[in-house]
Enzyme design. Structure first.
Site, PDB file in Angstrom:
ATOM      1  N   ASP A  67       0.823  -1.213   0.000  1.00 22.62           N
ATOM      2  CA  ASP A  67       0.000   0.000   0.000  1.00 22.62           C
ATOM      3  C   ASP A  67       0.862   1.271   0.000  1.00 22.62           C
ATOM      4  OD1 ASP A  67       0.977  -0.338   2.567  1.00 22.62           O
ATOM      5  OD2 ASP A  67      -0.966  -0.759   3.463  1.00 22.62           O
ATOM      6  N   ASN A 136      -7.421  -2.883  14.289  1.00 22.54           N
ATOM      7  CA  ASN A 136      -8.801  -3.196  13.901  1.00 22.54           C
ATOM      8  C   ASN A 136      -8.876  -4.392  12.948  1.00 22.54           C
ATOM      9  OD1 ASN A 136      -7.786  -2.165  11.538  1.00 22.54           O
ATOM     10  ND2 ASN A 136      -9.209  -0.437  11.374  1.00 22.54           N
ATOM     11  N   HIS A 138      -7.128  -4.794  10.135  1.00 20.02           N
ATOM     12  CA  HIS A 138      -6.893  -4.526   8.703  1.00 20.02           C
ATOM     13  C   HIS A 138      -5.596  -5.190   8.225  1.00 20.02           C
ATOM     14  CE1 HIS A 138      -4.585  -0.422   9.299  1.00 20.02           C
ATOM     15  NE2 HIS A 138      -3.765  -1.441   9.390  1.00 20.02           N
ATOM     16  N   GLU A 143      -9.519  -1.836   5.282  1.00 18.22           N
ATOM     17  CA  GLU A 143     -10.145  -1.555   6.566  1.00 18.22           C
ATOM     18  C   GLU A 143     -11.406  -2.410   6.730  1.00 18.22           C
ATOM     19  OE1 GLU A 143      -8.442   0.093   8.547  1.00 18.22           O
ATOM     20  OE2 GLU A 143      -8.006   2.149   7.981  1.00 18.22           O
TER      21      GLU A 143
HETATM   22  P1  PGA Z   1       2.203  -1.468  12.663  1.00 14.56           P
HETATM   23  O1  PGA Z   1       1.050  -1.423  11.592  1.00 14.56           O
HETATM   24  O2  PGA Z   1       3.170  -2.502  12.193  1.00 14.56           O
HETATM   25  O3  PGA Z   1       2.801  -0.099  12.638  1.00 14.56           O
HETATM   26  O4  PGA Z   1       1.563  -1.825  13.964  1.00 14.56           O
HETATM   27  C1  PGA Z   1       0.528  -2.607  11.116  1.00 14.56           C
HETATM   28  C2  PGA Z   1      -0.618  -2.330  10.191  1.00 14.56           C
HETATM   29  O5  PGA Z   1      -1.320  -1.330  10.406  1.00 14.56           O
HETATM   30  O6  PGA Z   1      -0.824  -3.119   9.263  1.00 14.56           O
END
Ligand code: PGA
Length: 242
Positions: A67, A136, A138, A143
């Site tokens: 992404d 959450n 995702h 999302e």
């Molecule tokens: P993080 O993010 O590794 O910074 O916790 C993970 C994500 O949001 O996929």
């Protein structure tokens, strides 16, 4: 799903790097799906170490990132292009032309997404997809939603994601509100999936991913349907499962 428990962040990082490194050894011209965020940094550092020690050769590897924020240029320090160069690509012998990240600088969302899909499809999809997981549930920037998206899409980030990611920006208002992300369908095309998670904030998402129903409300839960998915998580992230 295969679940590998790690003691802590360092242990998770080493185990994840071992799996990615093994993929590169087994198939030197493999396509890796890569992720950004705080979680993979330790694994990338370990891969860099092993490269510097002469154990790994990335010269024939190609990469496809999950992404990118919409509206950020490649040289913006908050962009995922920049992150990947900073945390991995500039430290190993990968051909930078073989590294791919959705083009956040293209304001035309339809074109940015369809061209990225065409690229990943033409590569025959990835051999190993590395994933973090949002608080959450995702994956990439897919999302919680009413339906799973198949291909690359432009998404509105949820308030919880904006808040979680604001730690990396000076002000929460600076966090882009939209991103381009590989769809869940594309992620499911990966021949192997490696999801990594660390810390207590991920415990509920990991529980829902592994034990909950398969639902687009918890995007990572779709991985229950993947034939070769490994989760490497530390004990805090696995706390609700044990
Ligand atoms: P993080 O993010 O590794 O910074 O916790 C993970 C994500 O949001 O996929």
């Amino acid at each position: 799903m295969r679940i590998i428990e790690a003691k802590d962040y360092e242990d998770m990082s080493r185990k994840a790097a071992a799996i990615i490194g093994a993929q590169v050894l087994l198939k030197p011209n493999c396509a890796l799906g890569l992720a950004t965020g705080s979680t993979p940094i330790g694994a990338y550092n370990q891969l860099i170490d092993w490269y510097k020690q002469g154990y790994l050769d990335f010269s024939r590897v190609s990469t496809y990132n999950l992404d990118e924020y919409r509206g950020l240029s490649h040289d913006n320090p908050q962009s995922y292009h920049y992150f990947m160069n900073e945390h991995l690509f500039s430290h190993i012998n990968i051909d930078i032309e073989a590294t791919h990240v959705p083009d956040g600088s293209n304001p035309n969302a339809e074109e940015a997404c369809s061209s990225y899909d065409a690229l990943v499809e033409a590569a025959g999809y990835v051999d190993l997809q590395l994933l973090g997981i949002g608080n959450n549930g995702h994956i990439g920037f897919n999302e919680p939603a009413a339906a799973f998206a198949a291909g690359t899409q432009c998404v509105d980030l949820t308030e919880s994601t904006i808040e979680a990611n604001s730690r990396l920006f000076d002000h929460i208002e600076d966090v882009p509100r939209q991103a381009y992300t590989m769809g869940v369908g594309t992620i499911m095309h990966a021949r192997r999936v490696l999801l990594i998670a660390s810390g207590p904030k991920k415990a509920q998402a990991i529980y829902d991913t592994v034990r909950g129903p398969v639902t687009p409300e918890v995007p990572a839960s779709v991985l229950q349907l993947h034939a070769d998915c490994t989760i490497v998580a530390d004990s805090e992230a696995l706390a609700l499962l044990t």
